[in-house]
Design an enzyme around this catalytic site. Structure first.
Site, PDB file in Angstrom:
ATOM      1  N   SER A 190      10.339  -6.043  -5.322  1.00 40.36           N
ATOM      2  CA  SER A 190       9.299  -5.889  -6.356  1.00 40.36           C
ATOM      3  C   SER A 190       9.936  -5.218  -7.578  1.00 40.36           C
ATOM      4  CB  SER A 190       8.195  -4.977  -5.822  1.00 40.36           C
ATOM      5  OG  SER A 190       7.250  -4.694  -6.836  1.00 40.36           O
TER       6      SER A 190
ATOM      7  N   TYR B 168       4.468   2.928  -1.459  1.00 39.40           N
ATOM      8  CA  TYR B 168       4.836   1.514  -1.676  1.00 39.40           C
ATOM      9  C   TYR B 168       6.149   1.411  -2.443  1.00 39.40           C
ATOM     10  CZ  TYR B 168       4.510  -3.357  -3.274  1.00 39.40           C
ATOM     11  OH  TYR B 168       4.763  -4.685  -3.546  1.00 39.40           O
TER      12      TYR B 168
HETATM   13  N1  LIG Z   1       1.400  -9.845  -5.766  1.00 37.30           N
HETATM   14  C1  LIG Z   1       2.177  -9.070  -6.499  1.00 37.30           C
HETATM   15  O1  LIG Z   1       1.847  -8.704  -7.656  1.00 37.30           O
HETATM   16  C2  LIG Z   1       3.496  -8.613  -5.954  1.00 37.30           C
HETATM   17  C3  LIG Z   1       4.382  -7.964  -6.846  1.00 37.30           C
HETATM   18  C4  LIG Z   1       5.612  -7.557  -6.366  1.00 37.30           C
HETATM   19  C5  LIG Z   1       5.959  -7.779  -5.044  1.00 37.30           C
HETATM   20  N2  LIG Z   1       5.073  -8.397  -4.213  1.00 37.30           N
HETATM   21  C6  LIG Z   1       5.486  -8.594  -2.823  1.00 37.30           C
HETATM   22  O2  LIG Z   1       5.268  -9.943  -2.471  1.00 37.30           O
HETATM   23  C7  LIG Z   1       4.987 -10.018  -1.060  1.00 37.30           C
HETATM   24  C8  LIG Z   1       3.714 -10.804  -0.834  1.00 37.30           C
HETATM   25  O3  LIG Z   1       2.662 -10.185  -1.536  1.00 37.30           O
HETATM   26  P1  LIG Z   1       1.277 -10.920  -1.813  1.00 37.30           P
HETATM   27  O4  LIG Z   1       0.754 -10.345  -3.063  1.00 37.30           O
HETATM   28  O5  LIG Z   1       1.443 -12.377  -1.661  1.00 37.30           O
HETATM   29  O6  LIG Z   1       0.404 -10.321  -0.607  1.00 37.30           O
HETATM   30  P2  LIG Z   1      -0.803 -10.923   0.267  1.00 37.30           P
HETATM   31  O7  LIG Z   1      -1.526  -9.740   0.801  1.00 37.30           O
HETATM   32  O8  LIG Z   1      -1.576 -11.940  -0.508  1.00 37.30           O
HETATM   33  O9  LIG Z   1      -0.041 -11.630   1.453  1.00 37.30           O
HETATM   34  C9  LIG Z   1       0.663 -10.864   2.413  1.00 37.30           C
HETATM   35  C10 LIG Z   1       0.540 -11.531   3.765  1.00 37.30           C
HETATM   36  O10 LIG Z   1       1.266 -10.721   4.721  1.00 37.30           O
HETATM   37  C11 LIG Z   1       0.504 -10.646   5.920  1.00 37.30           C
HETATM   38  N3  LIG Z   1       0.880  -9.433   6.660  1.00 37.30           N
HETATM   39  C12 LIG Z   1       0.551  -8.166   6.363  1.00 37.30           C
HETATM   40  N4  LIG Z   1       1.019  -7.331   7.292  1.00 37.30           N
HETATM   41  C13 LIG Z   1       1.669  -8.101   8.207  1.00 37.30           C
HETATM   42  C14 LIG Z   1       2.353  -7.813   9.406  1.00 37.30           C
HETATM   43  N5  LIG Z   1       2.434  -6.559   9.894  1.00 37.30           N
HETATM   44  N6  LIG Z   1       2.943  -8.831  10.088  1.00 37.30           N
HETATM   45  C15 LIG Z   1       2.835 -10.110   9.625  1.00 37.30           C
HETATM   46  N7  LIG Z   1       2.158 -10.454   8.523  1.00 37.30           N
HETATM   47  C16 LIG Z   1       1.583  -9.448   7.813  1.00 37.30           C
HETATM   48  C17 LIG Z   1      -0.938 -10.607   5.431  1.00 37.30           C
HETATM   49  O11 LIG Z   1      -1.857 -10.961   6.461  1.00 37.30           O
HETATM   50  C18 LIG Z   1      -0.919 -11.590   4.272  1.00 37.30           C
HETATM   51  O12 LIG Z   1      -1.209 -12.910   4.690  1.00 37.30           O
HETATM   52  C19 LIG Z   1       4.958  -8.577  -0.568  1.00 37.30           C
HETATM   53  O13 LIG Z   1       6.229  -8.244  -0.049  1.00 37.30           O
HETATM   54  C20 LIG Z   1       4.693  -7.789  -1.824  1.00 37.30           C
HETATM   55  O14 LIG Z   1       5.142  -6.462  -1.731  1.00 37.30           O
HETATM   56  C21 LIG Z   1       3.850  -8.813  -4.639  1.00 37.30           C
END
Ligand SMILES: NC(=O)c1ccc[n+]([C@@H]2O[C@H](COP(=O)([O-])OP(=O)(O)OC[C@H]3O[C@@H](n4cnc5c(N)ncnc54)[C@H](O)[C@@H]3O)[C@@H](O)[C@H]2O)c1
Length: 254
Positions: free
Chosen positions: A141, A154
């Site tokens: 991130s 986080y």
């Molecule tokens: N969305 C953003 O703005 C953003 C920015 C920077 C980084 N990220 C990173 O991108 C990645 C995805 O984020 P997102 O926004 O798509 O999130 P999201 O919540 O939409 O999707 C995450 C998925 O992970 C699953 N999950 C959670 N805990 C779990 C576990 N213990 N075992 C297996 N599955 C599990 C959830 O059920 C969900 O389907 C993450 O690593 C997040 O830190 C997101």
């Protein structure tokens, strides 16, 4: 077909960036293991892919459990024979100050975002070694390298992901295993929307503020992270390891 005949695991493939990555990889010829804690969401991603003519299977996964990871990887190998790509994506969003976070919350965020990523790498490494190499993509991130208020657990966990990427890249390069990271900025996903709502904030106001933080005056789309994951997974990135690609619409340029 940049991933023709490849086998890919995407953790957290039921939503947001994970789902978009599963769908993009499948379109590019990969068979995809949608590894997800939320069975309904994971099954739905796999169904969306198969309905579109791709190859995908749902595999239940809780990345906080080493046993669950081992079982998921064994399941993948039993279906497809090997694995070529791992996308470590599943994460816990735990915000707050150092005084807010409880010991249990710290353990949960580190077990999910750091140890979970490490244990997935640990389980696929012998399989990659046997087949002559592989590609690992850790979703980090911009929070891995910028300070933000009320985001200690986080951001600390995401900072650790960057070092996990660099150090494993160093250890695994001799086995032709590339390890790279992606640092997304603000991407419009269900996970982030829920986080905003849980913090008692106004979603449209928060989205507007996040959009204004980028040079492009908008949020990113999950598909825009999936396309970078595709690049890192493919032979196009064959001389890249230990690198991080920032995909944030210019948010952190200065
Ligand atoms: N969305 C953003 O703005 C953003 C920015 C920077 C980084 N990220 C990173 O991108 C990645 C995805 O984020 P997102 O926004 O798509 O999130 P999201 O919540 O939409 O999707 C995450 C998925 O992970 C699953 N999950 C959670 N805990 C779990 C576990 N213990 N075992 C297996 N599955 C599990 C959830 O059920 C969900 O389907 C993450 O690593 C997040 O830190 C997101």
């Amino acid at each position: 077909m940049r991933l023709a005949e490849k086998i890919s695991i995407v953790t957290g493939g039921g939503s947001g960036i994970g789902r978009a990555t599963c769908e993009r990889f499948a379109k590019e010829g990969s068979s995809v293991i949608v590894a997800e804690i939320n069975e309904t969401a994971g099954q739905e991603t796999a169904e969306l892919i198969t309905e579109a003519g791709g190859i995908a299977s749902f595999s239940p996964l809780d990345v906080t459990s080493p046993y669950s990871i081992k079982t998921m990887v064994e399941h993948a190998v039993s279906i497809y024979g090997t694995i070529d790509v791992l996308v470590n994506n599943a994460a816990a969003f735990l915000m707050g100050s150092v005084e807010d976070a409880t010991n249990d919350e710290w353990i949960h965020v580190m077990r999910t975002n750091v140890i979970g990523y490490a244990n997935c790498i640990k389980e696929v490494t012998p399989i990659f070694r046997k087949s002559g190499g592989g590609s690992i993509i850790n979703i980090a991130s911009v929070s891995s390298f910028i300070a933000e208020s009320e985001a200690v657990p986080y951001n600390t966990s995401k900072g650790a992901v960057m070092q996990l990427t660099r150090c494993t890249a160093m250890d695994l390069a001799a086995d032709h295993i590339r390890v790279n990271g992606i640092c997304p900025g603000d991407i419009e996903t269900a996970g982030v929307a829920q986080l905003i709502i849980d913090r008692g904030l106004d979603l449209s106001k928060a989205n507007k503020e996040m959009a204004e933080a980028s040079l492009m005056n908008r949020l990113g789309k999950p598909e825009e992270i999936a396309s970078v994951a595709l690049f890192l997974a493919s032979e196009d990135a064959s001389f890249m390891t230990g690198s991080h690609l920032v995909v944030d619409g210019g948010q952190t340029i200065d």
